[in-house]
Design an enzyme around this catalytic site. Structure first.
Site, short mmCIF file in Angstrom:
data_model
loop_
_atom_site.label_atom_id
_atom_site.label_comp_id
_atom_site.label_asym_id
_atom_site.label_seq_id
_atom_site.Cartn_x
_atom_site.Cartn_y
_atom_site.Cartn_z
CD1 TRP A 277 -2.53 1.82 0.50
CD2 TRP A 277 -1.79 2.05 2.60
NE1 TRP A 277 -3.13 2.94 1.03
CE2 TRP A 277 -2.70 3.11 2.32
CE3 TRP A 277 -1.20 1.99 3.86
CZ2 TRP A 277 -3.01 4.10 3.25
CZ3 TRP A 277 -1.52 2.96 4.79
CH2 TRP A 277 -2.41 4.00 4.50
CG ASP B 191 -1.77 -7.29 2.52
OD1 ASP B 191 -2.69 -8.12 2.69
OD2 ASP B 191 -1.96 -6.07 2.44
CE1 TYR C 228 -4.32 -0.96 -0.31
CE2 TYR C 228 -2.60 -2.61 -0.46
CZ TYR C 228 -3.60 -1.99 0.25
OH TYR C 228 -3.88 -2.41 1.54
CD1 TRP D 99 -4.83 -2.46 8.46
CD2 TRP D 99 -4.01 -0.39 8.30
NE1 TRP D 99 -5.89 -1.59 8.58
CE2 TRP D 99 -5.42 -0.31 8.48
CE3 TRP D 99 -3.28 0.79 8.15
CZ2 TRP D 99 -6.10 0.91 8.54
CZ3 TRP D 99 -3.97 2.01 8.21
CH2 TRP D 99 -5.35 2.05 8.39
N PRO E 27 1.66 -0.86 12.00
CG PRO E 27 3.36 -2.42 11.74
CD PRO E 27 2.19 -1.81 11.02
NE ARG F 135 3.91 6.40 5.12
CZ ARG F 135 3.83 5.11 5.38
NH1 ARG F 135 2.99 4.68 6.30
NH2 ARG F 135 4.59 4.26 4.74
N GLY G 138 5.92 -1.77 5.09
CA GLY G 138 6.28 -1.35 3.75
C GLY G 138 7.68 -0.79 3.75
#
Length: 338
Positions: free
Chosen positions: A22, A50, A55, A206, A208, A229, A286
């Site tokens: 993602w 995953d 996405y 997701w 974490p 981000r 990720g």
């Protein structure tokens, strides 16, 4: 290297550090970098991957399929999801109707370049489609061999219980739920986890690291780091906003001595924390660069002492979200329009 855990009460083992694409693939980073990162994950022992059809509007599945091309299929666990609008976003390009699920699995198989999906997940609960229709479609997919296991994502305890009951009647079983979970977002602990434990369902969690906030790089009263981000709309800046309060950021800084005492970095501490919960089978991570995974995987197999767990609770007291109603908020009351 990475440890492995059973997914729910099934016989399927997954890597407890699972690579999720993602935000990154076909969006944040170029395809060559994405492929290099997937290959590094494989080198480190990560075998579970995953993704979701939504996405990058299906492109992320294509990138992951390209990255895994040539790998021994039997040695991989590939997860994807269905629900959100994709393609031209027509009236049947979304939701959990029989039509969209069957179209969805065929599209995902084609884009990923595989004959079957290991874990096919309902990305949200669909209030506009009868649950019986949704679960019958999943049962048919399992019987056809297009998916081996079925899971859900961000379902409430009540929705999980209802789905589990129907799945048993139809000859298969829900094995997993994929919720947001971190030391800052603990809303599943009161209802979802006890229900899941009772039914033999485990969590693939997701965020974490709370969208990177638990890495400690965001400081109270300081400008957001350039290139982070939080400054990039393509990287989920909207998702991180709720964690960027000064009281939250100050609390996270209190975790530094806890991490140092445990011999961990803050990101490793965050991932190790979710993996202490026995109902968690895997933490999704990720990466935009291969070397980021070298640090992440060191959280696998870590056992945090009870005093460390207590110290984390104390540091984040008052800022960690625990309201179980937040799970219900994640379950949309109507389908998205685009």
């Amino acid at each position: 290297m990475v440890n492995y855990r059973y997914l729910g009460n099934s016989g399927l083992k997954v890597s407890e550090i699972t690579y999720g694409n993602w935000i990154t693939h076909a969006s944040q980073i170029e395809n060559d970098a994405a492929i290099a990162t997937v290959h590094r994950a494989l080198d480190l022992g990560i075998t579970s991957f995953d993704t979701a059809d939504v996405y990058a509007n299906t492109a992320a599945e294509e990138v992951l399929g390209e990255a895994l091309k040539g790998q021994r299929r039997e040695s991989l666990e590939i997860f994807t999801k269905v629900y959100w609008p994709i393609g031209p976003q027509g009236p049947n390009d979304q939701g959990l109707s029989r039509k969209h699920i069957l179209d969805g699995i065929n599209g995902s198989l084609r884009r990923l370049g595989v004959d079957y999906i290991d874990l096919y997940q309902a990305h949200r609960y669909d209030h506009e489609t009868p649950l019986e229709e949704t679960m019958q479609a999943f049962a048919d997919i399992v019987r056809q061999g297009k998916a081996l296991y079925i899971g859900v994502s961000e379902w409430t305890a009540e929705q999980i219980r209802a789905g589990h009951a129907l799945s048993k009647e139809l000859g298969f079983q829900l094995v997993s739920n994929q919720p947001q979970y971190s030391a800052l977002w603990r809303v599943i602990e009161e209802k979802v986890i006890p229900t899941s434990e009772e039914l033999g369902i485990s969590q693939i969690v997701w965020s974490p690291m709370a969208q990177g906030v638990l890495s400690g790089k965001y400081l109270p009263g300081q400008p957001l780091p350039e290139g982070s981000r939080a400054t990039d709309d393509k990287s989920g800046a909207d998702f991180i906003k709720g964690f960027l309060r000064d009281d939250v950021l100050a609390a996270v800084q209190k975790l530094r001595p806890v991490a140092e005492q445990a011999g961990l970095t803050l990101p490793q501490l965050a991932i190790a924390w979710v993996l202490q919960n026995p109902n968690v089978s895997a933490a999704l991570v990720g990466a935009s660069r291969p070397e980021q995974l070298d640090d992440t995987v060191k959280a696998s197999g870590v056992i945090l002492e009870s005093d460390a767990m207590t110290a984390i609770d104390e540091a984040l007291a008052g800022v960690a979200e625990t309201d179980p109603a937040k799970t219900d908020e994640a379950s949309l009351k109507g389908r998205p329009t685009g």
